[in-house]
Each structure stands twice: as structure tokens, then as C-alpha cells.
Design a protein around this motif. Structure first.
Motif, PDB file in Angstrom:
ATOM      1  N   SER A 168       0.864  -1.320   0.175  1.00 14.16           N
ATOM      2  CA  SER A 168      -0.053   0.078   0.078  1.00 14.16           C
ATOM      3  C   SER A 168       0.782   1.360  -0.103  1.00 14.16           C
ATOM      4  N   GLY A 169       0.388   2.080  -0.656  1.00 11.63           N
ATOM      5  CA  GLY A 169       1.340   3.298  -1.101  1.00 11.63           C
ATOM      6  C   GLY A 169       0.663   4.413  -1.739  1.00 11.63           C
ATOM      7  N   ARG A 170       1.231   5.584  -1.870  1.00 11.07           N
ATOM      8  CA  ARG A 170       0.598   6.745  -2.436  1.00 11.07           C
ATOM      9  C   ARG A 170       1.448   7.051  -3.824  1.00 11.07           C
ATOM     10  N   THR A 171       0.775   7.416  -4.686  1.00 13.34           N
ATOM     11  CA  THR A 171       1.294   8.007  -5.965  1.00 13.34           C
ATOM     12  C   THR A 171       1.953   9.347  -5.799  1.00 13.34           C
ATOM     13  N   PRO A 174      -4.015   6.794  -3.307  1.00 14.25           N
ATOM     14  CA  PRO A 174      -3.688   5.776  -2.501  1.00 14.25           C
ATOM     15  C   PRO A 174      -4.027   4.322  -3.356  1.00 14.25           C
ATOM     16  N   LEU A 175      -2.929   3.436  -3.514  1.00 13.00           N
ATOM     17  CA  LEU A 175      -3.086   2.347  -4.289  1.00 13.00           C
ATOM     18  C   LEU A 175      -2.584   0.850  -3.569  1.00 13.00           C
ATOM     19  N   VAL A 176      -2.978   0.145  -4.014  1.00 11.14           N
ATOM     20  CA  VAL A 176      -2.468  -1.063  -3.478  1.00 11.14           C
ATOM     21  C   VAL A 176      -1.936  -2.210  -4.622  1.00 11.14           C
ATOM     22  N   VAL A 177      -0.715  -2.485  -4.590  1.00  6.01           N
ATOM     23  CA  VAL A 177      -0.096  -3.257  -5.481  1.00  6.01           C
ATOM     24  C   VAL A 177       0.024  -4.687  -5.061  1.00  6.01           C
ATOM     25  N   MET A 187      -7.165   1.719  -3.336  1.00  5.57           N
ATOM     26  CA  MET A 187      -7.596   1.308  -1.925  1.00  5.57           C
ATOM     27  C   MET A 187      -9.384   1.384  -1.780  1.00  5.57           C
ATOM     28  N   THR A 188      -9.567   0.385  -0.900  1.00  9.19           N
ATOM     29  CA  THR A 188     -11.115   0.425  -0.668  1.00  9.19           C
ATOM     30  C   THR A 188     -10.998   1.312   0.757  1.00  9.19           C
ATOM     31  N   PRO A 189     -12.177   1.830   1.127  1.00  9.71           N
ATOM     32  CA  PRO A 189     -12.295   2.667   2.154  1.00  9.71           C
ATOM     33  C   PRO A 189     -11.701   2.192   3.568  1.00  9.71           C
ATOM     34  N   GLU A 227      -9.323  -0.015   3.683  1.00  7.26           N
ATOM     35  CA  GLU A 227      -7.809  -0.220   3.377  1.00  7.26           C
ATOM     36  C   GLU A 227      -7.290   1.247   3.656  1.00  7.26           C
ATOM     37  N   LEU A 228      -7.818   2.168   3.347  1.00  3.01           N
ATOM     38  CA  LEU A 228      -7.234   3.704   3.101  1.00  3.01           C
ATOM     39  C   LEU A 228      -7.496   3.996   4.610  1.00  3.01           C
ATOM     40  N   ALA A 229      -8.523   3.686   5.323  1.00  3.46           N
ATOM     41  CA  ALA A 229      -8.353   4.143   6.745  1.00  3.46           C
ATOM     42  C   ALA A 229      -7.451   3.502   7.408  1.00  3.46           C
ATOM     43  N   ARG A 230      -7.031   2.030   7.267  1.00  3.77           N
ATOM     44  CA  ARG A 230      -5.757   1.598   8.046  1.00  3.77           C
ATOM     45  C   ARG A 230      -4.541   1.964   7.456  1.00  3.77           C
ATOM     46  N   PHE A 231      -4.651   2.435   6.166  1.00  3.24           N
ATOM     47  CA  PHE A 231      -3.277   3.118   5.783  1.00  3.24           C
ATOM     48  C   PHE A 231      -2.888   4.308   6.290  1.00  3.24           C
ATOM     49  N   GLU A 232      -3.999   5.137   6.318  1.00  2.00           N
ATOM     50  CA  GLU A 232      -3.683   6.353   6.800  1.00  2.00           C
ATOM     51  C   GLU A 232      -3.474   6.293   8.598  1.00  2.00           C
ATOM     52  N   ALA A 233      -3.934   5.410   9.121  1.00  2.00           N
ATOM     53  CA  ALA A 233      -3.652   5.475  10.866  1.00  2.00           C
ATOM     54  C   ALA A 233      -2.012   5.039  10.653  1.00  2.00           C
ATOM     55  N   TRP A 234      -1.538   4.149   9.735  1.00  2.00           N
ATOM     56  CA  TRP A 234      -0.332   3.662   9.589  1.00  2.00           C
ATOM     57  C   TRP A 234       0.788   4.862   9.295  1.00  2.00           C
ATOM     58  N   GLU A 235       0.181   5.846   8.382  1.00  2.00           N
ATOM     59  CA  GLU A 235       0.956   6.959   8.059  1.00  2.00           C
ATOM     60  C   GLU A 235       0.973   7.939   9.344  1.00  2.00           C
ATOM     61  N   ARG A 236       0.173   7.967  10.037  1.00  2.00           N
ATOM     62  CA  ARG A 236       0.235   8.871  11.259  1.00  2.00           C
ATOM     63  C   ARG A 236       0.855   8.389  12.404  1.00  2.00           C
TER      64      ARG A 236
END
Length: 89
Positions: free
Chosen positions: A46-49, A54-57, A75-77, A79-88
Motif C-alpha cells: 500500500s502506498g501513494r502515487t 492511494p493504491l494497493v499493488v 484502496m478500499t475505504p 484499506e485507506l483508513a488502515r493506511f492513513e492510521a499507519w501513516e500517522r
């Protein structure tokens, strides 16, 4: 680390550009997670362009440091919520 496209995955891309996939795979911050489907083990990354999309590869190890791209999508909503929590964190 080298990447190659699974031909079927490249043909199945919808609304994702190959350059965006490359951006996620080379992003400074990316979240790799082990996954399995139908007995096949792979990683989702999971990452950002560069524009922040936000994409999942999905990739699977071929040998050594060589990996095959087997899919990419937005990303699904959840997945995006989990990813944003990880980013923080």
C-alpha cells in the motif's frame, strides 16, 4: 529490486496507470503486508502515487530480489483508513 508484470495483470488494469504502480513501488513510505489467495502467497504494498492517490499493488517473489506484479487497484475505504492510521504512526 526488479519488477516484471504478469501479462494477465497488465491486461486487467482498470483506472490505474503503470506509472502509478511504479510510483507506489518506489515510494519512500509504503506498507507491505503478507497475503494469500487460493494458496498463492504474495505481498500487498500500500502506498501513494506522486499525486497522493492511494493504491494497493500485489507482487509475488520470483527469485532473489526479483518480483512479479500481479495486480494493482485503488484502496478500499477500509484499506485507506488502515493506511492513513499507519501513516500517522
Amino acid at each position: 529490486m526488479g519488477y516484471e508484470w504478469l501479462t494477465e495483470a497488465l491486461a486487467a488494469l482498470r483506472d490505474v496507470e503503470t506509472s502509478e504502480v511504479t510510483q507506489v513501488l518506489s515510494a519512500k513510505r509504503r506498507l507491505p503486508l503478507a497475503a494469500e489467495s487460493a494458496g498463492v502467497h504474495f505481498l500487498t504494498i500500500s502506498g501513494r502515487t506522486e499525486t497522493g492517490r492511494p493504491l494497493v499493488v500485489a507482487v509475488r517473489l520470483l527469485s532473489g530480489y526479483h518480483q512479479q506484479i500481479i495486480g494493482a487497484r485503488t484502496m478500499t475505504p477500509a484499506e485507506l483508513a488502515r493506511f492513513e492510521a499507519w501513516e500517522r504512526s
